[in-house]
Design an enzyme around this catalytic site. Structure first.
Site, short mmCIF file in Angstrom:
data_model
loop_
_atom_site.label_atom_id
_atom_site.label_comp_id
_atom_site.label_asym_id
_atom_site.label_seq_id
_atom_site.Cartn_x
_atom_site.Cartn_y
_atom_site.Cartn_z
N TRP A 102 60.55 28.05 5.23
CA TRP A 102 59.22 28.59 5.54
C TRP A 102 59.00 28.80 7.03
O TRP A 102 58.42 29.81 7.44
CB TRP A 102 58.10 27.74 4.93
CG TRP A 102 58.00 27.96 3.44
CD1 TRP A 102 58.24 27.05 2.46
CD2 TRP A 102 57.70 29.19 2.77
NE1 TRP A 102 58.09 27.64 1.22
CE2 TRP A 102 57.76 28.95 1.38
CE3 TRP A 102 57.39 30.49 3.21
CZ2 TRP A 102 57.51 29.95 0.43
CZ3 TRP A 102 57.14 31.48 2.25
CH2 TRP A 102 57.20 31.20 0.88
N ASP A 173 52.03 25.15 9.95
CA ASP A 173 51.94 25.59 8.55
C ASP A 173 51.92 24.33 7.69
O ASP A 173 52.95 23.73 7.41
CB ASP A 173 53.14 26.48 8.20
CG ASP A 173 53.13 26.89 6.73
OD1 ASP A 173 52.26 26.42 5.98
OD2 ASP A 173 54.02 27.68 6.34
N LYS A 197 49.39 24.30 -3.25
CA LYS A 197 50.31 23.17 -3.28
C LYS A 197 49.51 21.88 -3.43
O LYS A 197 49.60 21.21 -4.43
CB LYS A 197 51.15 23.11 -2.00
CG LYS A 197 51.79 24.43 -1.59
CD LYS A 197 52.97 24.82 -2.47
CE LYS A 197 53.40 26.27 -2.32
NZ LYS A 197 53.77 26.72 -1.00
#
Ligand SMILES: *Cc1c(COP(=O)(O)O)cnc(C)c1O
Length: 361
Positions: A102, A173, A197
């Site tokens: 990511w 993030d 999430k």
């Protein structure tokens, strides 16, 4: 076996209590005679949802008044673009700390907007993956900000030390890390997280930004990604995903009732310890990340005999344990155990792993 535990990486499990509450009030919300999905985001009833969601998140993460909370759309990936477009200002460079899938994706997207420095911090020592500590990062004065990712959802790698660089804007993030443990928000210029999430359904993205960083969007920045416009419109410049906002609010209340982040943090430690213990005590399962950098949210493990992978997935599913397949770029297994996963689910997985090892090991 009728209890099912869902280890999906995202969209992921939502607390059962929250689902029951949403179900109970689905068709008649607030005694209106219809659902929360069917009212204007500009009504006083929905405004109450917004106020409470913000207040609850503020208290859960101890967010001071000099930060704004924006409820955005476009997911975490939308932020990969929004961040450079809003934060570069007169700068032309930014530092991207690269620890896995990511953070690398954020780096690649940022290259459309600036000269990004790719700072690889993932290394191997004795065949084990570890991350360089913030004090070892080769960051540059010429950069507008430092972007990093404290939990690499796909790789199962975490950085627990919070980066602290004087006068440097740190951007994180936090998609699969937010609310899993306490943080010192004052160390950050901006943190963001897609909700799917560790919060609620997909469709809403949380951005927590220090107020003085708002107002520097580039001229070409689309209005719906411009923090200043989102802020002025109280996150309602366009129609927001109202149901996702409402459900996220219910999750915040659930977490407060559980005792908040400090309590859930201890539980998350306990949950992940249980699984890593099974892995480390066996010659059957393996995880090749050093202890300090192992994720507490996404537990990766490989079966040493990878020919057993399909059988493992088939039998675990029969045992009521779903969605354990690892991401294709990592392979093996991944158990995502966000806040909503009760310890009973983890214990059930432990039981299965021991049983499976006995049977095939
Ligand atoms: C899931 C995830 C993303 C992507 O989120 P979208 O909302 O699908 O854009 C980005 N970063 C991290 C760390 C993630 O876990």
């Amino acid at each position: 076996m009728n209890v099912i535990y869902n280890f999906s990486p995202g969209p992921a499990m939502i607390p059962k209590e929250v689902l029951y509450k949403a179900q109970k009030e689905l068709k008649n919300w607030n005694n209106l005679g219809y659902s929360v999905m069917e009212i204007s985001h500009r009504t006083k009833e929905f405004y109450q949802v917004v106020i409470e969601a913000e207040e609850d998140l503020r208290s859960l993460l101890n967010i001071s008044d000099n930060y704004r909370i924006l409820f955005c759309q476009g997911g975490a990936r939308g932020q990969f673009s929004a961040i450079p477009m809003n934060l570069l200002g007169n700068f032309t460079q930014a530092d991207y700390i690269n620890s896995g899938y990511w953070s690398n994706s954020a780096f690649l997207e940022s290259k459309k907007y600036c000269n990004s420095n790719n700072i690889l911090i993932r290394q191997l020592k004795n065949k084990k993956i570890f991350l360089l500590k913030p004090s070892q990062w080769n960051i540059r004065d010429v950069s507008a900000y430092i972007h990093y990712c404290p939990n690499e959802t796909i790789d199962g790698i975490s950085l627990y030390e919070e980066p602290n660089f004087n006068n440097k804007v740190v951007v994180g993030d936090f998609s699969s890390y937010i609310l899993s443990r306490s943080i010192d928000i004052n160390k950050y210029g901006l943190i963001y997280a897609g909700a799917q999430k560790n919060i609620g359904p997909s469709g809403i993205t949380i951005v927590i930004i220090r107020k003085d960083l708002i107002g520097y969007a580039s001229k070409s920045c689309p209005s719906i990604l411009d923090y200043s416009i989102i802020n002025k419109n109280n996150s309602m410049f366009n129609t927001p995903p109202t149901f996702a906002w409402y459900l996220s609010g219910l999750v915040f209340k659930w977490l407060k009732k559980k005792g908040g982040v400090k309590i859930i943090e201890k539980l998350n430690q306990k949950k992940s310890d249980l699984l890593y213990q099974v892995i480390d005590n066996s010659d059957f399962y393996i995880n090749n990340i050093v202890k300090e950098n192992r994720s507490q949210m996404n537990i990766i493990f490989h079966l040493i005999n990878s020919e057993l992978n399909e059988i493992f997935l088939k039998e675990s599913k029969k045992f009521g344990l779903h969605a354990l397949k690892g991401h294709s770029i990592v392979g093996g297994m991944r158990a995502s155990i966000y806040n909503a996963m009760p310890i009973e689910g983890v214990k059930q997985l432990v039981k299965f792993m021991l049983f499976f090892e006995k049977k095939y090991g």
